[in-house]
Design a protein around this motif. Sequence first.
Motif, PDB file in Angstrom:
ATOM      1  N   TRP A 332      26.470  37.130  25.744  1.00 57.43           N
ATOM      2  CA  TRP A 332      26.761  37.629  27.092  1.00 57.43           C
ATOM      3  C   TRP A 332      27.438  36.550  27.939  1.00 57.43           C
ATOM      4  O   TRP A 332      27.057  35.382  27.944  1.00 57.43           O
ATOM      5  CB  TRP A 332      25.485  38.103  27.773  1.00 57.43           C
ATOM      6  CG  TRP A 332      25.227  39.565  27.652  1.00 57.43           C
ATOM      7  CD1 TRP A 332      25.248  40.482  28.672  1.00 57.43           C
ATOM      8  CD2 TRP A 332      24.881  40.296  26.473  1.00 57.43           C
ATOM      9  NE1 TRP A 332      24.942  41.734  28.194  1.00 57.43           N
ATOM     10  CE2 TRP A 332      24.717  41.649  26.848  1.00 57.43           C
ATOM     11  CE3 TRP A 332      24.700  39.945  25.135  1.00 57.43           C
ATOM     12  CZ2 TRP A 332      24.372  42.645  25.942  1.00 57.43           C
ATOM     13  CZ3 TRP A 332      24.367  40.934  24.227  1.00 57.43           C
ATOM     14  CH2 TRP A 332      24.212  42.254  24.624  1.00 57.43           C
ATOM     15  N   HIS A 333      28.446  36.971  28.731  1.00 58.09           N
ATOM     16  CA  HIS A 333      29.188  36.057  29.600  1.00 58.09           C
ATOM     17  C   HIS A 333      29.846  36.897  30.691  1.00 58.09           C
ATOM     18  O   HIS A 333      30.747  37.681  30.416  1.00 58.09           O
ATOM     19  CB  HIS A 333      30.225  35.277  28.786  1.00 58.09           C
ATOM     20  CG  HIS A 333      31.058  34.349  29.617  1.00 58.09           C
ATOM     21  ND1 HIS A 333      32.339  33.979  29.266  1.00 58.09           N
ATOM     22  CD2 HIS A 333      30.800  33.708  30.794  1.00 58.09           C
ATOM     23  CE1 HIS A 333      32.826  33.164  30.175  1.00 58.09           C
ATOM     24  NE2 HIS A 333      31.913  32.981  31.116  1.00 58.09           N
ATOM     25  N   THR A 430      25.863  34.145  32.644  1.00 58.64           N
ATOM     26  CA  THR A 430      25.821  35.565  33.020  1.00 58.64           C
ATOM     27  C   THR A 430      25.046  35.713  34.322  1.00 58.64           C
ATOM     28  O   THR A 430      23.888  35.309  34.409  1.00 58.64           O
ATOM     29  CB  THR A 430      25.139  36.404  31.922  1.00 58.64           C
ATOM     30  OG1 THR A 430      25.805  36.194  30.683  1.00 58.64           O
ATOM     31  CG2 THR A 430      25.185  37.884  32.274  1.00 58.64           C
TER      32      THR A 430
END
Length: 506
Positions: A332-333, A430
């Motif tokens: 996730w980013h 994130t």
Amino acid sequence: TDNRVDYENERDNQSRRRMNGVSWTERLRPTGILTVLGSLSLVGYLTMYAVGVIPLHMHFFFAVLAVLGGCYFTAIAVVRRHLTSGTPSSFMDSIRIHRRLLLIIGLFAVLFRMALFWAYPGTTDDFFRYIWDGHLLQQGVNPYAFAPGSDHSIPLRDDYIYPLINHKHVVTIYPPLLQLGFLLSYQISPGLYGFKLLPVLFDLGCMILLVWLLHHYRRPMGNLVIYAWNPLIVLEFAGNAHIDIIGVFFLLLFVGLMIQHRPMWAAIALAASTLTKWVPILLLPFVWRKRRIRDSAVFTGLFVAALILSYIPFLDAGPHLFLALKTFASKWHFNASVFDGLFFAIRGVIPDFLVVQYAQFRHLSTEAAFWPGYRTDLALAAAKGVTVLVFLAFYALLWYRADRFRAHRDDRWPYLWFLLFSAILLLSPTVHPWYLAWLIPFLAFYPVRAFIYLSVAVLMSYHVLQDYVMNGIWQEHPLIKLLIYVPFFALLFWEWKKRKQAAGRF
């Protein structure tokens, strides 16, 4: 009684001093101004309810958000302008003296939530996963055992919930306490509104806890507006049914129980907060500071026992139990600030030979067309490694100096959490808007303007949904990110400089 009389006399004297030489507009009662601002905000939330599918009307959403943000910032300014310096020694006296202000804040807070409770969540589809997990638990199936997209889920699929679940290839990431909440919500009602009820109830519970904590820490009662009227809080929980608020409630409860010197119950509350999101476990080592070994061992034993007992019913999932957490940490980013600056800097200096070696090590194709993707993977890994090291260094320093923050060790918890989670937000790869819900209640104790601004501005990150819904493209726009973070860092620097010049602390 004497304290209350002295407090009321001081309040009247301050009021008379403020009224000398000010215009008639400044003489308006704060409750009257708050009523106007609350009414305008209520119209904004009702308008948001009428909009329906927000990604298809993103510009309109931004316009309503600007109105809500303006009313929110003005309400904070009005409340803080009319603050008194003293606080009654009795909690009930404090409630009685501020009853009109608290009534206005609380009434509109409830109305805001009612306005969005019946709205379809316009900026998220996470609640479909909540319903899916609740459905599995109702059927006696372990939600950690397999992903929704696996063949094992075929007999459990339906035509409404299953097609709308996001990330079907990933098993559930939500810890056991939330799974219990999903099951309870599903039993109340297997639809959307059953899954909105718990977040709203815990949201209201946070407000009640905040009132007591504000009195204890001698903070102005009017600071409740910082949490109760925050557009992000209203949108994410009453509107979007996100469940982080359950963990926030138990975190505030942990603080309250530590104040009351009830460490056993505080250990359970901290475990409950950790069982919604793992971040609160960072507070555990601070419990050990300056405490007897026996007391620390009992606290830690209760904390660990609560975690283990909660996972026992799901152990048959085996290695899948924490698989989603690993996927989240590695893949996730989104909407990062400091992390993105570091990431882009690293990606720009990675030489080609390292990219080729990376491809060979992973047994991937070494064709030049694939290099940009490999370079991104390397930069992400390197940036995460650097930010983890930075945070660990900050965490160690904070733990070492923790006892210098406050005279009494149990009065330091809001300050510690404020610093810890602020660092996490700045360094995280994130930053979804609802993550800030873990910080917003603590802004009532430490009303830092930069984070108050960020708590509203971060909702602009939902701009990605417009292209995603219409074209299937998830793309962040640099201009929106600049609007979110440039004023934030400018305000943060200005406040830091101001405080440094004044040689003061929060």
